[in-house]
Write a protein that holds these residues in place. Structure first.
Motif, PDB file in Angstrom:
ATOM      1  N   ASN A  42       0.707  -0.861   0.284  1.00 41.02           N
ATOM      2  CA  ASN A  42       0.059  -0.268   0.369  1.00 41.02           C
ATOM      3  C   ASN A  42       0.751   1.010  -0.351  1.00 41.02           C
ATOM      4  N   SER A  43       1.239   0.855   0.550  1.00 35.34           N
ATOM      5  CA  SER A  43       2.774   2.476   1.021  1.00 35.34           C
ATOM      6  C   SER A  43       3.137   2.628  -0.545  1.00 35.34           C
ATOM      7  N   GLU A  44       3.752   1.519  -1.684  1.00 31.38           N
ATOM      8  CA  GLU A  44       4.191   1.357  -2.244  1.00 31.38           C
ATOM      9  C   GLU A  44       3.597   2.649  -3.365  1.00 31.38           C
ATOM     10  N   ILE A  45       2.394   2.168  -3.566  1.00 37.09           N
ATOM     11  CA  ILE A  45       1.409   2.580  -4.274  1.00 37.09           C
ATOM     12  C   ILE A  45      -0.005   3.813  -4.803  1.00 37.09           C
ATOM     13  N   LYS A  46       0.419   4.585  -3.223  1.00 36.16           N
ATOM     14  CA  LYS A  46      -0.330   5.673  -2.918  1.00 36.16           C
ATOM     15  C   LYS A  46       0.203   6.579  -3.762  1.00 36.16           C
ATOM     16  N   ASP A  47       1.450   7.034  -4.246  1.00 35.99           N
ATOM     17  CA  ASP A  47       1.482   8.551  -5.067  1.00 35.99           C
ATOM     18  C   ASP A  47       2.084   8.488  -6.375  1.00 35.99           C
ATOM     19  N   GLY A  48       1.055   8.863  -7.090  1.00 39.85           N
ATOM     20  CA  GLY A  48       1.557   9.093  -8.988  1.00 39.85           C
ATOM     21  C   GLY A  48       0.992   7.695  -9.347  1.00 39.85           C
ATOM     22  N   VAL A  49       1.639   7.253 -10.755  1.00 42.23           N
ATOM     23  CA  VAL A  49       1.342   6.193 -11.451  1.00 42.23           C
ATOM     24  C   VAL A  49       2.237   5.192 -11.165  1.00 42.23           C
ATOM     25  N   VAL A  50       1.328   4.281 -10.783  1.00 43.08           N
ATOM     26  CA  VAL A  50       2.661   3.102 -10.322  1.00 43.08           C
ATOM     27  C   VAL A  50       1.745   1.838 -10.970  1.00 43.08           C
ATOM     28  N   VAL A  51       3.254   0.976 -11.497  1.00 40.65           N
ATOM     29  CA  VAL A  51       2.799  -0.474 -12.777  1.00 40.65           C
ATOM     30  C   VAL A  51       3.199  -1.738 -11.448  1.00 40.65           C
ATOM     31  N   VAL A  52       2.235  -2.212 -11.490  1.00 34.15           N
ATOM     32  CA  VAL A  52       2.396  -3.343 -10.699  1.00 34.15           C
ATOM     33  C   VAL A  52       1.887  -4.422 -11.309  1.00 34.15           C
ATOM     34  N   ASP A  53       3.072  -5.273 -11.095  1.00 40.97           N
ATOM     35  CA  ASP A  53       3.871  -6.919 -11.988  1.00 40.97           C
ATOM     36  C   ASP A  53       3.208  -7.906 -11.092  1.00 40.97           C
ATOM     37  N   PHE A  54       2.311  -8.563 -11.264  1.00 38.45           N
ATOM     38  CA  PHE A  54       2.124  -9.710 -10.672  1.00 38.45           C
ATOM     39  C   PHE A  54       2.433 -11.034 -11.353  1.00 38.45           C
ATOM     40  N   PHE A  55       3.465 -11.817 -10.530  1.00 38.44           N
ATOM     41  CA  PHE A  55       4.389 -12.437 -11.393  1.00 38.44           C
ATOM     42  C   PHE A  55       4.594 -13.969 -10.869  1.00 38.44           C
ATOM     43  N   ALA A  56       5.037 -14.982 -11.088  1.00 35.11           N
ATOM     44  CA  ALA A  56       5.257 -16.195 -10.704  1.00 35.11           C
ATOM     45  C   ALA A  56       6.652 -16.533 -10.954  1.00 35.11           C
ATOM     46  N   ASP A  57       7.843 -16.821 -10.286  1.00 41.29           N
ATOM     47  CA  ASP A  57       9.043 -17.748 -11.053  1.00 41.29           C
ATOM     48  C   ASP A  57       9.396 -18.315 -12.160  1.00 41.29           C
ATOM     49  N   TRP A  58       7.881 -19.793 -11.757  1.00 38.24           N
ATOM     50  CA  TRP A  58       7.403 -20.757 -12.437  1.00 38.24           C
ATOM     51  C   TRP A  58       6.770 -20.424 -13.924  1.00 38.24           C
ATOM     52  N   CYS A  59       5.609 -18.872 -14.204  1.00 43.74           N
ATOM     53  CA  CYS A  59       5.441 -18.701 -14.994  1.00 43.74           C
ATOM     54  C   CYS A  59       5.904 -17.832 -16.292  1.00 43.74           C
ATOM     55  N   GLY A  60       5.936 -19.091 -17.825  1.00 37.17           N
ATOM     56  CA  GLY A  60       6.760 -18.871 -18.926  1.00 37.17           C
ATOM     57  C   GLY A  60       5.943 -17.566 -19.047  1.00 37.17           C
ATOM     58  N   PRO A  61       5.142 -16.882 -19.691  1.00 36.59           N
ATOM     59  CA  PRO A  61       4.866 -15.883 -19.903  1.00 36.59           C
ATOM     60  C   PRO A  61       5.378 -14.306 -18.961  1.00 36.59           C
ATOM     61  N   CYS A  62       5.111 -14.516 -17.700  1.00 34.45           N
ATOM     62  CA  CYS A  62       6.064 -13.816 -16.570  1.00 34.45           C
ATOM     63  C   CYS A  62       7.230 -13.359 -17.396  1.00 34.45           C
ATOM     64  N   LYS A  63       8.663 -15.095 -17.722  1.00 33.50           N
ATOM     65  CA  LYS A  63       9.576 -14.992 -17.512  1.00 33.50           C
ATOM     66  C   LYS A  63       9.747 -13.963 -18.817  1.00 33.50           C
ATOM     67  N   MET A  64       8.911 -14.105 -20.191  1.00 24.51           N
ATOM     68  CA  MET A  64       8.814 -13.103 -21.077  1.00 24.51           C
ATOM     69  C   MET A  64       8.709 -11.863 -20.923  1.00 24.51           C
ATOM     70  N   LEU A  65       7.731 -11.440 -20.036  1.00 20.84           N
ATOM     71  CA  LEU A  65       7.214  -9.527 -19.743  1.00 20.84           C
ATOM     72  C   LEU A  65       8.236  -9.207 -19.517  1.00 20.84           C
ATOM     73  N   ALA A  66       8.837 -10.093 -18.145  1.00 24.44           N
ATOM     74  CA  ALA A  66      10.235  -9.383 -17.220  1.00 24.44           C
ATOM     75  C   ALA A  66      10.997  -8.158 -18.472  1.00 24.44           C
ATOM     76  N   PRO A  67      11.854  -8.892 -19.584  1.00 23.79           N
ATOM     77  CA  PRO A  67      12.801  -7.448 -20.284  1.00 23.79           C
ATOM     78  C   PRO A  67      12.345  -6.765 -20.535  1.00 23.79           C
ATOM     79  N   ILE A  68      10.855  -6.944 -21.173  1.00 26.60           N
ATOM     80  CA  ILE A  68       9.897  -5.735 -21.401  1.00 26.60           C
ATOM     81  C   ILE A  68       9.335  -4.659 -20.283  1.00 26.60           C
ATOM     82  N   PHE A  69       9.511  -5.126 -19.006  1.00 25.31           N
ATOM     83  CA  PHE A  69       9.001  -4.351 -18.010  1.00 25.31           C
ATOM     84  C   PHE A  69      10.107  -3.678 -18.028  1.00 25.31           C
TER      85      PHE A  69
END
Length: 104
Positions: free
Chosen positions: A11-38
């Motif tokens: 909650n303290s991380e998202i309270k000010d301004g525009v915050v983009v949160v990536d919900f992921f898991a280490d075992w998730c293939g598409p998450c690994k593909m998204l990581a360098p883009i993020f």
């Protein structure tokens, strides 16, 4: 490297301004593909936008609170309020356009 946020600090991380949160898991293939883009988007937009990650296996309460049932999920917050949820892998330009729409 983008900060991985735990439940107790979320909650303290998202309270000010525009915050983009990536919900992921280490075992998730598409998450690994998204990581360098993020990472690229963070380096290009860090003056205007904060980027953080949440491991859904470590922070199940936050994942449940924001109805994260599929990953990767990107949630865009503005001043602590959820504005947009994007589910699944997205190309960099697509994500950038979505994020920029909240900077106006």
């Amino acid at each position: 490297m983008i900060k991985i946020v735990k439940e107790n600090e979320f909650n303290s991380e998202i309270k000010d301004g525009v915050v983009v949160v990536d919900f992921f898991a280490d075992w998730c293939g598409p998450c690994k593909m998204l990581a360098p883009i993020f990472e690229e988007l963070e380096s290009e937009m860090k003056e205007k936008v904060k980027f953080v990650k949440v491991d859904v296996d470590d922070s199940t309460g936050v994942a449940h609170e924001y109805d994260i049932t599929n990953i990767p999920s990107i949630v865009i917050f503005k001043d602590g309020e959820k504005k947009e949820k994007l589910v699944g892998f997205r190309p960099k330009e697509n994500l950038k356009v979505e994020i920029e729409s909240f900077l106006k």
